[in-house]
Design a protein around this motif. Structure first.
Motif, PDB file in Angstrom:
ATOM      1  N   HIS A 199       0.818  -1.215   0.000  1.00 24.55           N
ATOM      2  CA  HIS A 199       0.000   0.000   0.000  1.00 24.55           C
ATOM      3  C   HIS A 199       0.854   1.269   0.000  1.00 24.55           C
ATOM      4  N   ALA A 200       1.943   1.237   0.745  1.00 25.05           N
ATOM      5  CA  ALA A 200       2.819   2.414   0.808  1.00 25.05           C
ATOM      6  C   ALA A 200       3.404   2.713  -0.565  1.00 25.05           C
ATOM      7  N   LYS A 201       3.781   1.684  -1.289  1.00 28.31           N
ATOM      8  CA  LYS A 201       4.354   1.856  -2.628  1.00 28.31           C
ATOM      9  C   LYS A 201       3.312   2.450  -3.580  1.00 28.31           C
ATOM     10  N   VAL A 202       2.065   1.971  -3.475  1.00 24.67           N
ATOM     11  CA  VAL A 202       0.986   2.493  -4.321  1.00 24.67           C
ATOM     12  C   VAL A 202       0.795   3.980  -4.052  1.00 24.67           C
ATOM     13  N   LYS A 203       0.721   4.352  -2.775  1.00 24.50           N
ATOM     14  CA  LYS A 203       0.497   5.754  -2.412  1.00 24.50           C
ATOM     15  C   LYS A 203       1.680   6.630  -2.813  1.00 24.50           C
TER      16      LYS A 203
ATOM     17  N   MET B  28       3.791   6.086  -5.334  1.00 24.15           N
ATOM     18  CA  MET B  28       3.766   6.246  -6.794  1.00 24.15           C
ATOM     19  C   MET B  28       2.679   7.224  -7.216  1.00 24.15           C
ATOM     20  N   HIS B  29       1.551   7.183  -6.526  1.00 24.46           N
ATOM     21  CA  HIS B  29       0.445   8.101  -6.844  1.00 24.46           C
ATOM     22  C   HIS B  29       0.842   9.537  -6.534  1.00 24.46           C
ATOM     23  N   SER B  30       1.524   9.737  -5.407  1.00 26.68           N
ATOM     24  CA  SER B  30       1.955  11.092  -5.043  1.00 26.68           C
ATOM     25  C   SER B  30       3.037  11.620  -5.992  1.00 26.68           C
ATOM     26  N   GLU B  31       3.728  10.704  -6.674  1.00 27.36           N
ATOM     27  CA  GLU B  31       4.725  11.096  -7.678  1.00 27.36           C
ATOM     28  C   GLU B  31       4.079  11.442  -9.013  1.00 27.36           C
TER      29      GLU B  31
ATOM     30  N   GLY C   8      -0.607   7.538 -12.566  1.00 26.53           N
ATOM     31  CA  GLY C   8      -2.027   7.205 -12.541  1.00 26.53           C
ATOM     32  C   GLY C   8      -2.240   5.757 -12.130  1.00 26.53           C
ATOM     33  N   PRO C   9      -3.491   5.398 -11.796  1.00 22.89           N
ATOM     34  CA  PRO C   9      -3.794   4.036 -11.363  1.00 22.89           C
ATOM     35  C   PRO C   9      -3.378   2.962 -12.378  1.00 22.89           C
ATOM     36  N   ALA C  10      -3.576   3.201 -13.656  1.00 25.45           N
ATOM     37  CA  ALA C  10      -3.220   2.204 -14.669  1.00 25.45           C
ATOM     38  C   ALA C  10      -1.703   1.980 -14.702  1.00 25.45           C
ATOM     39  N   ALA C  11      -0.935   3.062 -14.626  1.00 23.40           N
ATOM     40  CA  ALA C  11       0.525   2.947 -14.648  1.00 23.40           C
ATOM     41  C   ALA C  11       1.036   2.245 -13.390  1.00 23.40           C
ATOM     42  N   ILE C  12       0.423   2.545 -12.248  1.00 23.37           N
ATOM     43  CA  ILE C  12       0.819   1.905 -10.984  1.00 23.37           C
ATOM     44  C   ILE C  12       0.515   0.404 -11.060  1.00 23.37           C
ATOM     45  N   ALA C  13      -0.671   0.078 -11.548  1.00 20.58           N
ATOM     46  CA  ALA C  13      -1.075  -1.323 -11.663  1.00 20.58           C
ATOM     47  C   ALA C  13      -0.113  -2.093 -12.561  1.00 20.58           C
TER      48      ALA C  13
ATOM     49  N   LEU D 138      -6.059   3.504  -2.965  1.00 13.36           N
ATOM     50  CA  LEU D 138      -6.068   4.961  -2.958  1.00 13.36           C
ATOM     51  C   LEU D 138      -7.319   5.535  -2.296  1.00 13.36           C
ATOM     52  N   GLN D 139      -8.426   4.807  -2.370  1.00 14.03           N
ATOM     53  CA  GLN D 139      -9.674   5.277  -1.750  1.00 14.03           C
ATOM     54  C   GLN D 139      -9.710   5.003  -0.247  1.00 14.03           C
TER      55      GLN D 139
END
Length: 180
Positions: A147-151, A153-156, A159-164, A178-179
């Protein structure tokens, strides 16, 4: 007339090779396999392919009834579809076939037992989790996604598709993190 083997395991931790070897030893010219839950027919593309291409006189062979499915209605529907093709179903352990008169009643009883076994397994699992929670030992299932990595990457700005894509998961999983 062909003998077509079908091997299935629920997850990647299990090994299909034992089933495949047994099916080949029983004379199956073709063996299709997949790693997917037997709780329903969803996502069971190899089984669907086999049934679609069955011809009159062909035989679908599985090592055990629970490899075909864990839901009585689904298994009975599969048996019906096989018969509609004028083909047969054979289970190796215990040896039961729809070729004989007693095949259907025995298959129905065996499948009901398999479905009850699945329910009992789930109940024991639920009981074990409740006991572990009461003792303060249960920590929940292992997180499959950082989860930390997802958040991060999002803060960088990703987008969700690129993170996935980068993390090898679905976009929906990223959106849920993210929600939260």
């Amino acid at each position: 007339m062909a003998r077509i083997g079908y091997a299935r395991d629920s997850n990647s931790d299990q090994n299909l090779q034992t089933q495949i070897d047994k099916l080949k030893a029983e004379g199956c010219e073709v063996v299709r396999s997949e790693k997917v839950s037997g709780a329903s027919r969803d996502g069971r593309n190899e089984l669907a392919t086999i049934i679609e291409f069955l011809r009159s006189g062909d035989e679908l062979v599985v090592t055990r009834l629970d490899r075909l499915g864990r839901n009585t209605r689904d298994v009975l529907n599969i048996v019906h579809e096989v018969e509609q093709k004028r083909a047969f179903l054979t289970i190796l352990d215990p040896l039961v076939s729809t070729r004989g008169e007693m095949g259907h009643p025995v298959l129905t009883v065996l499948d009901m037992v398999a479905q009850m076994e699945r329910r009992f397994i789930k109940e024991r699992q639920r009981d074990g989790i409740e006991k572990a929670k009461a003792e303060g030992v249960y920590k929940g299932g292992k997180r499959r996604l950082d989860h930390a990595k997802v958040k991060a990457m999002h803060s960088e700005g990703h987008g969700p598709a690129a993170i996935a894509k980068a993390l090898g998961c679905s976009r929906m999983q990223v959106c849920r993190v993210l929600q939260a």
